[in-house]
Design an enzyme around this catalytic site. Sequence first.
Site, PDB file in Angstrom:
ATOM      1  N   GLU A  54       0.862  -1.188   0.000  1.00 27.92           N
ATOM      2  CA  GLU A  54       0.000   0.000   0.000  1.00 27.92           C
ATOM      3  C   GLU A  54       0.898   1.237   0.000  1.00 27.92           C
ATOM      4  O   GLU A  54       1.784   1.386   0.851  1.00 27.92           O
ATOM      5  CB  GLU A  54      -0.929   0.049   1.221  1.00 27.92           C
ATOM      6  N   GLU A  79       4.860   4.942   3.589  1.00 27.39           N
ATOM      7  CA  GLU A  79       4.342   6.281   3.906  1.00 27.39           C
ATOM      8  C   GLU A  79       5.549   7.185   4.148  1.00 27.39           C
ATOM      9  O   GLU A  79       6.462   6.812   4.868  1.00 27.39           O
ATOM     10  CB  GLU A  79       3.440   6.204   5.142  1.00 27.39           C
ATOM     11  N   ASP A 117      10.009   7.186   0.959  1.00 29.61           N
ATOM     12  CA  ASP A 117       9.323   7.634  -0.251  1.00 29.61           C
ATOM     13  C   ASP A 117       9.044   6.414  -1.140  1.00 29.61           C
ATOM     14  O   ASP A 117       9.938   5.586  -1.366  1.00 29.61           O
ATOM     15  CB  ASP A 117      10.241   8.621  -0.987  1.00 29.61           C
ATOM     16  N   ASP A 140      -2.217  11.936  -3.340  1.00 29.73           N
ATOM     17  CA  ASP A 140      -2.303  13.403  -3.263  1.00 29.73           C
ATOM     18  C   ASP A 140      -2.586  13.980  -4.656  1.00 29.73           C
ATOM     19  O   ASP A 140      -1.806  13.755  -5.589  1.00 29.73           O
ATOM     20  CB  ASP A 140      -0.990  13.990  -2.736  1.00 29.73           C
ATOM     21  N   LYS A 144      -3.343  22.527  -7.125  1.00 29.01           N
ATOM     22  CA  LYS A 144      -2.862  23.778  -7.740  1.00 29.01           C
ATOM     23  C   LYS A 144      -2.044  23.458  -8.987  1.00 29.01           C
ATOM     24  O   LYS A 144      -1.185  22.577  -8.949  1.00 29.01           O
ATOM     25  CB  LYS A 144      -1.994  24.549  -6.739  1.00 29.01           C
ATOM     26  N   ASP A 178     -11.046  10.630  -5.028  1.00 31.68           N
ATOM     27  CA  ASP A 178     -12.272  11.436  -5.099  1.00 31.68           C
ATOM     28  C   ASP A 178     -12.082  12.547  -6.124  1.00 31.68           C
ATOM     29  O   ASP A 178     -12.971  13.354  -6.320  1.00 31.68           O
ATOM     30  CB  ASP A 178     -12.551  12.111  -3.742  1.00 31.68           C
ATOM     31  N   THR A 211     -10.615   3.404   3.509  1.00 32.61           N
ATOM     32  CA  THR A 211      -9.506   4.122   4.139  1.00 32.61           C
ATOM     33  C   THR A 211     -10.098   5.307   4.906  1.00 32.61           C
ATOM     34  O   THR A 211     -11.285   5.611   4.785  1.00 32.61           O
ATOM     35  CB  THR A 211      -8.514   4.647   3.090  1.00 32.61           C
ATOM     36  N   GLU A 214     -11.545   7.763   2.485  1.00 28.35           N
ATOM     37  CA  GLU A 214     -12.802   7.310   1.887  1.00 28.35           C
ATOM     38  C   GLU A 214     -13.961   7.523   2.862  1.00 28.35           C
ATOM     39  O   GLU A 214     -15.026   8.027   2.483  1.00 28.35           O
ATOM     40  CB  GLU A 214     -12.718   5.838   1.471  1.00 28.35           C
TER      41      GLU A 214
HETATM   42  C1  LIG Z   1      -4.376  11.974   0.609  1.00 30.41           C
HETATM   43  S1  LIG Z   1      -3.488  10.954   1.686  1.00 30.41           S
HETATM   44  C2  LIG Z   1      -4.384   9.397   1.632  1.00 30.41           C
HETATM   45  C3  LIG Z   1      -4.072   8.510   2.815  1.00 30.41           C
HETATM   46  C4  LIG Z   1      -4.783   7.135   2.805  1.00 30.41           C
HETATM   47  N1  LIG Z   1      -4.386   6.368   1.640  1.00 30.41           N
HETATM   48  C5  LIG Z   1      -6.273   7.261   2.865  1.00 30.41           C
HETATM   49  O1  LIG Z   1      -6.922   7.006   1.832  1.00 30.41           O
HETATM   50  O2  LIG Z   1      -6.798   7.604   3.932  1.00 30.41           O
HETATM   51  C6  LIG Z   1      -2.050  10.573   0.704  1.00 30.41           C
HETATM   52  C7  LIG Z   1      -0.947   9.951   1.537  1.00 30.41           C
HETATM   53  O3  LIG Z   1       0.113   9.547   0.671  1.00 30.41           O
HETATM   54  C8  LIG Z   1       1.350   9.876   1.272  1.00 30.41           C
HETATM   55  N2  LIG Z   1       2.316  10.018   0.170  1.00 30.41           N
HETATM   56  C9  LIG Z   1       2.262  10.904  -0.839  1.00 30.41           C
HETATM   57  N3  LIG Z   1       3.291  10.727  -1.690  1.00 30.41           N
HETATM   58  C10 LIG Z   1       4.028   9.694  -1.185  1.00 30.41           C
HETATM   59  C11 LIG Z   1       5.222   9.049  -1.590  1.00 30.41           C
HETATM   60  N4  LIG Z   1       5.884   9.440  -2.689  1.00 30.41           N
HETATM   61  N5  LIG Z   1       5.688   8.041  -0.838  1.00 30.41           N
HETATM   62  C12 LIG Z   1       5.033   7.645   0.279  1.00 30.41           C
HETATM   63  N6  LIG Z   1       3.898   8.223   0.720  1.00 30.41           N
HETATM   64  C13 LIG Z   1       3.393   9.231  -0.004  1.00 30.41           C
HETATM   65  C14 LIG Z   1       1.057  11.183   2.009  1.00 30.41           C
HETATM   66  O4  LIG Z   1       1.991  11.447   3.025  1.00 30.41           O
HETATM   67  C15 LIG Z   1      -0.341  10.910   2.547  1.00 30.41           C
HETATM   68  O5  LIG Z   1      -0.316  10.290   3.804  1.00 30.41           O
END
Ligand SMILES: C[S@@+](CC[C@H](N)C(=O)[O-])C[C@H]1O[C@@H](n2cnc3c(N)ncnc32)[C@H](O)[C@@H]1O
Length: 239
Positions: A54, A79, A117, A140, A144, A178, A211, A214
């Site tokens: 994930e 994460e 990452d 994410d 913007k 979304d 999640t 969601e």
């Molecule tokens: C909008 S949140 C969604 C979190 C979760 N998947 C949920 O649906 O509740 C996006 C998550 O992806 C993580 N994230 C974004 N880019 C990432 C990357 N390159 N590597 C690891 N995590 C990343 C962010 O820190 C954030 O916690």
Amino acid sequence: MRENPDYNDLYYQNTTSHSQIIDIIAEHTVPLSEVAAPIDWEVFFGNTHPVEIEIGFGKGRFLLEASERHPKVNYIGIERAQKYVELTRERFEKYIRHFGVDRASGTFSNVRLAWTDANYFLTRYVPAASVQAYHIYFPDPWPKKRQQKRRIFRNQDFLEALTRTLNSDDGRLYIVTDYKEYFWEIQERLSDLPLLRPVDAEFRPDQDIATNFEMKYVLEGRSIYRAVYEKVLSCFDRV
Ligand SMILES: C[S@@+](CC[C@H](N)C(=O)[O-])C[C@H]1O[C@@H](n2cnc3c(N)ncnc32)[C@H](O)[C@@H]1O
């Protein structure tokens, strides 16, 4: 032209110097730099069960539910935000205390948190054709215009790593968002990858596990968009 914004060596140095792999149940943390790459999953987990990853697990709801539901599947959650790694670790710990989970029972011995990452981890640590499924929920969207280059699905190295590391023939990629505009962009970008083909989005075994994002967005009445992709055999696999 390749679009690989923000993924340069300095970025990696800054974001991955702290990278760790956390085994919650064994209460053991290893710096990622001490883990041999690529990772041999059989040695890493001590079994030959399939591996699912994930990406961006946020508050860890999916990871906890799925790893408990499927003890014969190994889960890696990636994460990059420390805050969410801590929250997720606490979520597991609370669950273990609350439900009196015996640490020797095997529950959650199939899950590791990778504080790093995702692109860094996939490109360096994940062996080819070794992942049964990727779960990318609410990536994410960087709404913007000037920030959209940060979208993970715009990163060619990431897309190549996803395709390379999925199991040939039946490896799956599950996506939920979304954000309609990003959803279409993701589909357009994935349609350029000949080894991935879209399958019926209903074919998602754990769709009842929402999640945190969601749950929040469904309560707000937002539309949710889902896609599922399957890796197909390349001509090299067929011979
Ligand atoms: C909008 S949140 C969604 C979190 C979760 N998947 C949920 O649906 O509740 C996006 C998550 O992806 C993580 N994230 C974004 N880019 C990432 C990357 N390159 N590597 C690891 N995590 C990343 C962010 O820190 C954030 O916690």
